[in-house]
Design a protein around this motif. Sequence first.
Motif, PDB file in Angstrom:
ATOM      1  N   SER A   1      32.145 -54.518 -47.143  1.00 38.28           N
ATOM      2  CA  SER A   1      31.339 -54.412 -45.931  1.00 38.28           C
ATOM      3  C   SER A   1      32.088 -53.598 -44.888  1.00 38.28           C
ATOM      4  N   ARG A   2      31.356 -53.177 -43.881  1.00 43.65           N
ATOM      5  CA  ARG A   2      31.978 -52.383 -42.833  1.00 43.65           C
ATOM      6  C   ARG A   2      33.160 -53.143 -42.251  1.00 43.65           C
ATOM      7  N   PRO A   3      34.320 -52.489 -42.171  1.00 42.27           N
ATOM      8  CA  PRO A   3      35.515 -53.195 -41.706  1.00 42.27           C
ATOM      9  C   PRO A   3      35.500 -53.413 -40.201  1.00 42.27           C
ATOM     10  N   GLU A   4      36.317 -54.327 -39.754  1.00 43.02           N
ATOM     11  CA  GLU A   4      36.523 -54.492 -38.326  1.00 43.02           C
ATOM     12  C   GLU A   4      37.220 -53.240 -37.793  1.00 43.02           C
ATOM     13  N   PRO A   5      36.727 -52.654 -36.709  1.00 44.08           N
ATOM     14  CA  PRO A   5      37.279 -51.379 -36.240  1.00 44.08           C
ATOM     15  C   PRO A   5      38.635 -51.540 -35.555  1.00 44.08           C
ATOM     16  N   ASP A   6      39.503 -50.580 -35.785  1.00 44.32           N
ATOM     17  CA  ASP A   6      40.730 -50.492 -34.996  1.00 44.32           C
ATOM     18  C   ASP A   6      40.444 -49.856 -33.639  1.00 44.32           C
ATOM     19  N   PHE A   7      39.429 -48.981 -33.619  1.00 47.19           N
ATOM     20  CA  PHE A   7      39.020 -48.318 -32.378  1.00 47.19           C
ATOM     21  C   PHE A   7      37.496 -48.366 -32.329  1.00 47.19           C
ATOM     22  N   ASN A   8      36.972 -49.073 -31.329  1.00 46.20           N
ATOM     23  CA  ASN A   8      35.537 -49.313 -31.254  1.00 46.20           C
ATOM     24  C   ASN A   8      34.955 -48.752 -29.966  1.00 46.20           C
ATOM     25  N   ALA A   9      33.832 -48.051 -30.061  1.00 41.53           N
ATOM     26  CA  ALA A   9      33.099 -47.602 -28.879  1.00 41.53           C
ATOM     27  C   ALA A   9      32.151 -48.715 -28.450  1.00 41.53           C
ATOM     28  N   SER A  10      32.355 -49.231 -27.246  1.00 43.13           N
ATOM     29  CA  SER A  10      31.512 -50.312 -26.733  1.00 43.13           C
ATOM     30  C   SER A  10      30.974 -49.943 -25.357  1.00 43.13           C
ATOM     31  N   ASN A  11      29.970 -50.698 -24.916  1.00 43.40           N
ATOM     32  CA  ASN A  11      29.324 -50.459 -23.619  1.00 43.40           C
ATOM     33  C   ASN A  11      28.886 -49.000 -23.481  1.00 43.40           C
ATOM     34  N   VAL A  12      28.239 -48.508 -24.509  1.00 43.33           N
ATOM     35  CA  VAL A  12      27.791 -47.117 -24.519  1.00 43.33           C
ATOM     36  C   VAL A  12      26.595 -46.962 -23.586  1.00 43.33           C
ATOM     37  N   ALA A  13      26.647 -45.949 -22.734  1.00 42.48           N
ATOM     38  CA  ALA A  13      25.556 -45.713 -21.784  1.00 42.48           C
ATOM     39  C   ALA A  13      25.348 -44.220 -21.597  1.00 42.48           C
ATOM     40  N   LEU A  14      24.076 -43.818 -21.533  1.00 45.27           N
ATOM     41  CA  LEU A  14      23.736 -42.421 -21.250  1.00 45.27           C
ATOM     42  C   LEU A  14      23.560 -42.261 -19.749  1.00 45.27           C
ATOM     43  N   THR A  15      24.327 -41.362 -19.155  1.00 45.44           N
ATOM     44  CA  THR A  15      24.266 -41.083 -17.725  1.00 45.44           C
ATOM     45  C   THR A  15      23.851 -39.624 -17.528  1.00 45.44           C
ATOM     46  N   PRO A  16      23.557 -39.220 -16.293  1.00 45.36           N
ATOM     47  CA  PRO A  16      23.218 -37.801 -16.062  1.00 45.36           C
ATOM     48  C   PRO A  16      24.316 -36.831 -16.507  1.00 45.36           C
ATOM     49  N   LYS A  17      25.561 -37.317 -16.601  1.00 42.72           N
ATOM     50  CA  LYS A  17      26.675 -36.454 -17.007  1.00 42.72           C
ATOM     51  C   LYS A  17      26.920 -36.468 -18.512  1.00 42.72           C
ATOM     52  N   GLY A  18      26.233 -37.359 -19.238  1.00 36.51           N
ATOM     53  CA  GLY A  18      26.457 -37.484 -20.672  1.00 36.51           C
ATOM     54  C   GLY A  18      26.659 -38.940 -21.053  1.00 36.51           C
ATOM     55  N   TYR A  19      27.218 -39.161 -22.236  1.00 32.21           N
ATOM     56  CA  TYR A  19      27.463 -40.516 -22.699  1.00 32.21           C
ATOM     57  C   TYR A  19      28.822 -41.013 -22.211  1.00 32.21           C
ATOM     58  N   GLU A  20      28.858 -42.291 -21.813  1.00 36.14           N
ATOM     59  CA  GLU A  20      30.094 -42.946 -21.422  1.00 36.14           C
ATOM     60  C   GLU A  20      30.280 -44.171 -22.307  1.00 36.14           C
ATOM     61  N   PHE A  21      31.520 -44.484 -22.630  1.00 34.12           N
ATOM     62  CA  PHE A  21      31.796 -45.673 -23.432  1.00 34.12           C
ATOM     63  C   PHE A  21      33.237 -46.118 -23.199  1.00 34.12           C
ATOM     64  N   GLU A  22      33.544 -47.297 -23.686  1.00 44.80           N
ATOM     65  CA  GLU A  22      34.878 -47.849 -23.516  1.00 44.80           C
ATOM     66  C   GLU A  22      35.525 -48.102 -24.866  1.00 44.80           C
ATOM     67  N   THR A  23      36.832 -47.906 -24.926  1.00 46.64           N
ATOM     68  CA  THR A  23      37.618 -48.283 -26.093  1.00 46.64           C
ATOM     69  C   THR A  23      39.026 -48.616 -25.641  1.00 46.64           C
ATOM     70  N   GLN A  24      39.521 -49.720 -26.092  1.00 43.43           N
ATOM     71  CA  GLN A  24      40.862 -50.191 -25.741  1.00 43.43           C
ATOM     72  C   GLN A  24      41.111 -50.165 -24.226  1.00 43.43           C
ATOM     73  N   GLY A  25      40.076 -50.526 -23.471  1.00 49.45           N
ATOM     74  CA  GLY A  25      40.216 -50.597 -22.032  1.00 49.45           C
ATOM     75  C   GLY A  25      40.165 -49.265 -21.308  1.00 49.45           C
ATOM     76  N   ARG A  26      39.888 -48.183 -22.035  1.00 52.51           N
ATOM     77  CA  ARG A  26      39.806 -46.866 -21.393  1.00 52.51           C
ATOM     78  C   ARG A  26      38.361 -46.403 -21.361  1.00 52.51           C
TER      79      ARG A  26
END
Length: 451
Positions: free
Chosen positions: A241-266
């Motif tokens: 099955s799909r593994p647990e990610p080492d680097f995950n894109a979360s809180n993805v949102a489309l804004t007027p400037k493009g897509y924003e997301f978070e990974t490892q607190g950045r």
Amino acid sequence: MSFRRKQVIRFAKWVGTTSQKIRGGQGATLPGYIARKLMPSILSSLAKDIRKKTFVVLGTNGKTTINNMLYHALDAERQSVVINKTGSNMMNGVVSSFVLATNKDGSLAADYACIEVDEIAALSILPQLKPDYIVLTNIFRDQLDRFGEVDITFQKLKDAVSKSPDSTLIINGDDVLSYTLALDCNMKFKTYEINEQIFDATSRSEIRESIFCRRCGHKLDYNYFHYGQLGDYSCPNCKISRPEPDFNASNVALTPKGYEFETQGRHLTTNDAPYNIYNVLSVYAALRTADLAIPHFEDVLKNFDYGNNREMVYNINGTKIQIHLSKNPIGFQQKITYVLKDPAPKDVIILINDAYQDGEDVSWLWDVDFQYLANANANSIIATGKRLYDMRLRLKYEDIHCETFLKLRDAICDCIDNRTDNVYLIVNYTGLYSSNALIRRIATEYADRKD
């Protein structure tokens, strides 16, 4: 450094410079060809001069974008980098990138190398480069003449990666083929994934490169698809099955400037093409896996040109012309999605060639869900290129009217003079650079008319 290597590099660079002057800038891979003929071990020799680490980027879609982003991220940290920036990813192009990066005395003073490699050429290139990190973007069907079906592409990549057992793989964990390859090669690997359903129905379409388990042959279960076979998968039989990610894109949102997301607190950003979330995430994963802090990475993303001469935008006489590269079913589906995001009236030009670099077999056109173009608010859809009639026939089966122009110049000028001021030009591989050059010439001609 041997005297022979110095002389070989000096001669190869001279031949390349002379050839480009004569041929108007063409012949970027010639130095590599000359150097290999005179010294077959030249790539291995030069690769050993890299002071820190070497990154190789493999996979079907996204290689050039990811490779160039890696380069800019390292450059922002004041690191010197060897790169095949133009996407010349066969053996001669890779060798040329190293040869042309040498100093006058033939020495190579570089901290890192970022090298994009063709899937077939990887089998001979990887053992010579001995990369520290291999970024595997995805495994889709591409150029049936060269790669065949996706199972053949999978095996070729597996054979190539296995030739570099000391490398660390950075893979898209949402791709069951990439994950299976990493397991089969029994190598160190890190995964990056998107754990949210962010792609719309047009992106997801019905194009699936593999919905069966590579290990036991059973049909996979999916909680959801992103696009292609990418998504949240599991095998009811062998339990992969799909593994647990080492680097995950979360809180993805489309804004007027493009897509924003978070990974490892950045907080990271990309443009308004959702598939570029994967590209950004893969670069971040590769650099962090290499223990690089990359404090300037967010600034790099804000200024990064995702076009790489593959998604250029021109304005001629008030008409906006966007050019997009698309060379396989999955890639084409994503470009259609991008066109549909623009609600304004538009004209769409599709250029299909069938040279060796494109793939002489264009039957892949029948795997693209072109019916979505019926809802694109298109004033016209125009086919051109060597296989324009194949494209028109494909659209006919979707009840979509398609005009044809034998010459791209005529199609572009007609759109500028008589149609909407919003043109999308979608081309496959060999049409890319010639189309950019043509549009620049047309822009100059229209500017001269005003003068």
